[in-house]
Scaffold this motif. Structure first.
Motif, PDB file in Angstrom:
ATOM      1  N   CYS A 109     -11.694 -26.493   7.568  1.00  0.00           N
ATOM      2  CA  CYS A 109     -10.270 -26.301   7.855  1.00  0.00           C
ATOM      3  C   CYS A 109      -9.511 -27.615   7.672  1.00  0.00           C
ATOM      4  N   LEU A 110     -10.132 -28.711   8.073  1.00  0.00           N
ATOM      5  CA  LEU A 110      -9.500 -30.021   7.903  1.00  0.00           C
ATOM      6  C   LEU A 110      -9.241 -30.296   6.419  1.00  0.00           C
ATOM      7  N   GLN A 111     -10.209 -30.005   5.573  1.00  0.00           N
ATOM      8  CA  GLN A 111     -10.041 -30.237   4.142  1.00  0.00           C
ATOM      9  C   GLN A 111      -8.997 -29.302   3.547  1.00  0.00           C
ATOM     10  N   ALA A 112      -8.989 -28.056   4.002  1.00  0.00           N
ATOM     11  CA  ALA A 112      -7.962 -27.117   3.525  1.00  0.00           C
ATOM     12  C   ALA A 112      -6.577 -27.615   3.901  1.00  0.00           C
ATOM     13  N   GLY A 113      -6.449 -28.134   5.130  1.00  0.00           N
ATOM     14  CA  GLY A 113      -5.168 -28.680   5.563  1.00  0.00           C
ATOM     15  C   GLY A 113      -4.764 -29.894   4.749  1.00  0.00           C
ATOM     16  N   ARG A 114      -5.718 -30.734   4.387  1.00  0.00           N
ATOM     17  CA  ARG A 114      -5.412 -31.909   3.567  1.00  0.00           C
ATOM     18  C   ARG A 114      -4.832 -31.490   2.215  1.00  0.00           C
ATOM     19  N   ARG A 115      -5.433 -30.495   1.604  1.00  0.00           N
ATOM     20  CA  ARG A 115      -4.923 -30.032   0.305  1.00  0.00           C
ATOM     21  C   ARG A 115      -3.517 -29.455   0.458  1.00  0.00           C
ATOM     22  N   TRP A 116      -3.294 -28.737   1.542  1.00  0.00           N
ATOM     23  CA  TRP A 116      -1.969 -28.163   1.821  1.00  0.00           C
ATOM     24  C   TRP A 116      -0.940 -29.276   1.998  1.00  0.00           C
ATOM     25  N   GLY A 117      -1.271 -30.262   2.810  1.00  0.00           N
ATOM     26  CA  GLY A 117      -0.339 -31.354   3.060  1.00  0.00           C
ATOM     27  C   GLY A 117      -0.024 -32.136   1.797  1.00  0.00           C
ATOM     28  N   ALA A 118      -1.042 -32.351   0.952  1.00  0.00           N
ATOM     29  CA  ALA A 118      -0.817 -33.086  -0.288  1.00  0.00           C
ATOM     30  C   ALA A 118       0.119 -32.327  -1.217  1.00  0.00           C
ATOM     31  N   ARG A 119       0.002 -31.003  -1.244  1.00  0.00           N
ATOM     32  CA  ARG A 119       0.915 -30.194  -2.075  1.00  0.00           C
ATOM     33  C   ARG A 119       2.337 -30.237  -1.528  1.00  0.00           C
ATOM     34  N   MET A 120       2.463 -30.348  -0.216  1.00  0.00           N
ATOM     35  CA  MET A 120       3.773 -30.338   0.433  1.00  0.00           C
ATOM     36  C   MET A 120       4.517 -31.663   0.251  1.00  0.00           C
ATOM     37  N   ALA A 121       3.767 -32.741   0.094  1.00  0.00           N
ATOM     38  CA  ALA A 121       4.372 -34.073   0.019  1.00  0.00           C
ATOM     39  C   ALA A 121       5.281 -34.211  -1.193  1.00  0.00           C
ATOM     40  N   GLU A 122       6.303 -35.034  -1.039  1.00  0.00           N
ATOM     41  CA  GLU A 122       7.255 -35.289  -2.116  1.00  0.00           C
ATOM     42  C   GLU A 122       7.158 -36.769  -2.484  1.00  0.00           C
ATOM     43  N   PRO A 123       6.434 -37.084  -3.576  1.00  0.00           N
ATOM     44  CA  PRO A 123       6.164 -38.495  -3.919  1.00  0.00           C
ATOM     45  C   PRO A 123       7.416 -39.336  -4.129  1.00  0.00           C
ATOM     46  N   ASP A 124       8.534 -38.701  -4.469  1.00  0.00           N
ATOM     47  CA  ASP A 124       9.755 -39.461  -4.714  1.00  0.00           C
ATOM     48  C   ASP A 124      10.483 -39.867  -3.431  1.00  0.00           C
ATOM     49  N   THR A 125      10.036 -39.339  -2.291  1.00  0.00           N
ATOM     50  CA  THR A 125      10.681 -39.679  -1.021  1.00  0.00           C
ATOM     51  C   THR A 125      10.395 -41.138  -0.661  1.00  0.00           C
ATOM     52  N   SER A 126      11.423 -41.851  -0.249  1.00  0.00           N
ATOM     53  CA  SER A 126      11.234 -43.251   0.133  1.00  0.00           C
ATOM     54  C   SER A 126      10.350 -43.330   1.369  1.00  0.00           C
ATOM     55  N   ALA A 127       9.652 -44.450   1.500  1.00  0.00           N
ATOM     56  CA  ALA A 127       8.740 -44.628   2.628  1.00  0.00           C
ATOM     57  C   ALA A 127       9.464 -44.492   3.964  1.00  0.00           C
ATOM     58  N   GLU A 128      10.718 -44.937   4.017  1.00  0.00           N
ATOM     59  CA  GLU A 128      11.476 -44.882   5.274  1.00  0.00           C
ATOM     60  C   GLU A 128      11.752 -43.446   5.711  1.00  0.00           C
ATOM     61  N   ARG A 129      11.861 -42.549   4.725  1.00  0.00           N
ATOM     62  CA  ARG A 129      12.214 -41.164   5.063  1.00  0.00           C
ATOM     63  C   ARG A 129      11.006 -40.256   5.254  1.00  0.00           C
ATOM     64  N   VAL A 130       9.810 -40.768   5.023  1.00  0.00           N
ATOM     65  CA  VAL A 130       8.619 -39.912   5.117  1.00  0.00           C
ATOM     66  C   VAL A 130       8.475 -39.268   6.495  1.00  0.00           C
ATOM     67  N   PRO A 131       8.567 -40.022   7.615  1.00  0.00           N
ATOM     68  CA  PRO A 131       8.432 -39.364   8.924  1.00  0.00           C
ATOM     69  C   PRO A 131       9.490 -38.283   9.156  1.00  0.00           C
ATOM     70  N   GLU A 132      10.714 -38.562   8.731  1.00  0.00           N
ATOM     71  CA  GLU A 132      11.801 -37.594   8.919  1.00  0.00           C
ATOM     72  C   GLU A 132      11.538 -36.321   8.118  1.00  0.00           C
ATOM     73  N   GLU A 133      11.116 -36.478   6.868  1.00  0.00           N
ATOM     74  CA  GLU A 133      10.883 -35.295   6.038  1.00  0.00           C
ATOM     75  C   GLU A 133       9.659 -34.527   6.508  1.00  0.00           C
ATOM     76  N   LEU A 134       8.638 -35.235   6.985  1.00  0.00           N
ATOM     77  CA  LEU A 134       7.479 -34.552   7.550  1.00  0.00           C
ATOM     78  C   LEU A 134       7.902 -33.701   8.741  1.00  0.00           C
TER      79      LEU A 134
END
Length: 215
Positions: A109-134
């Motif tokens: 389940c942990l690995q499945a969640g990792r793949r899900w989270g990686a698909r959800m991430a937006e690489p163009d988001t600035s580092a400062e906005r990552v916590p907010e967008e998460l």
């Protein structure tokens, strides 16, 4: 729980559509008004609004007695799903299957969640906005999230109380993986510690590397 897709309906209209989707036969204005304890004019207004949006069909009922048959309403096949019962049952079945495979269930389940989270991430988001967008992504998925600097406090879980208690460790493992995978795939050097699971609230502490620690 926030598993249904966005439908743009107000709460009363959503209740009317839920009633239509739960009815085997088309229902009349009077039936809707009686079932939902509202005035007939209000029931008709919301039913007509669903017809205009394409979420309901309006037809003349098959006559069973003398007189003019009433108009009846039924949900269309393209109307958004309003009940989560089937989705919750499906999740429960899948988690039971994963759990039946033995001691590696939480790791899977942990690995499945990792793949899900990686698909959800937006690489163009600035580092400062990552916590907010998460936090925004999690809120959209039914979690009540309060952010305090780099702490994310979950005051509502869409699965707590909706699934069997024995399934929750697997659900939490998936969401731990989601956080890990999202941050790994995002810009910046944030990571997350183990979820702190409480009886009512849960806490995720986002971490930044210390000066003497590699990013």
């Amino acid at each position: 729980m926030a598993l249904t897709r966005q439908h743009g309906l107000g709460p009363t209209c959503a209740r009317v559509l839920t009633l239509l989707q739960g009815s085997v036969e088309p229902v009349s204005v009077v039936q809707v008004a009686t079932e939902l304890d509202m005035h007939k004019n209000s029931a008709r207004f919301h039913l007509d609004g669903l017809v205009e949006s394409g979420y309901a069909d309006r037809v003349v009922a098959t006559p069973h007695a003398p007189g003019r048959p009433p108009l009846v309403y039924a949900a269309t096949s393209t109307s958004p799903t309003m009940s989560n019962i089937h989705l919750l049952e499906l999740i429960g079945v899948l988690l039971d299957e994963v759990q039946s495979r033995g001691a590696d269930a939480e790791a899977d389940c942990l690995q499945a969640g990792r793949r899900w989270g990686a698909r959800m991430a937006e690489p163009d988001t600035s580092a400062e906005r990552v916590p907010e967008e998460l936090a925004e992504h999690l809120t959209q998925r039914g979690f009540g999230v309060q952010r305090d600097a780099d702490d994310l406090r979950f005051i509502r879980c869409p699965f707590r109380g909706a699934l069997a208690p024995e399934a929750m460790p697997l659900v939490c493992a998936i969401h731990q993986g989601l956080l890990d995978g999202y941050l790994d795939a995002s810009t910046g050097d944030l990571s997350v510690g183990p979820l702190q699971i409480g009886p009512v609230e849960c806490l995720a502490r986002l971490r930044r590397p210390t000066p003497d620690e590699p990013a």
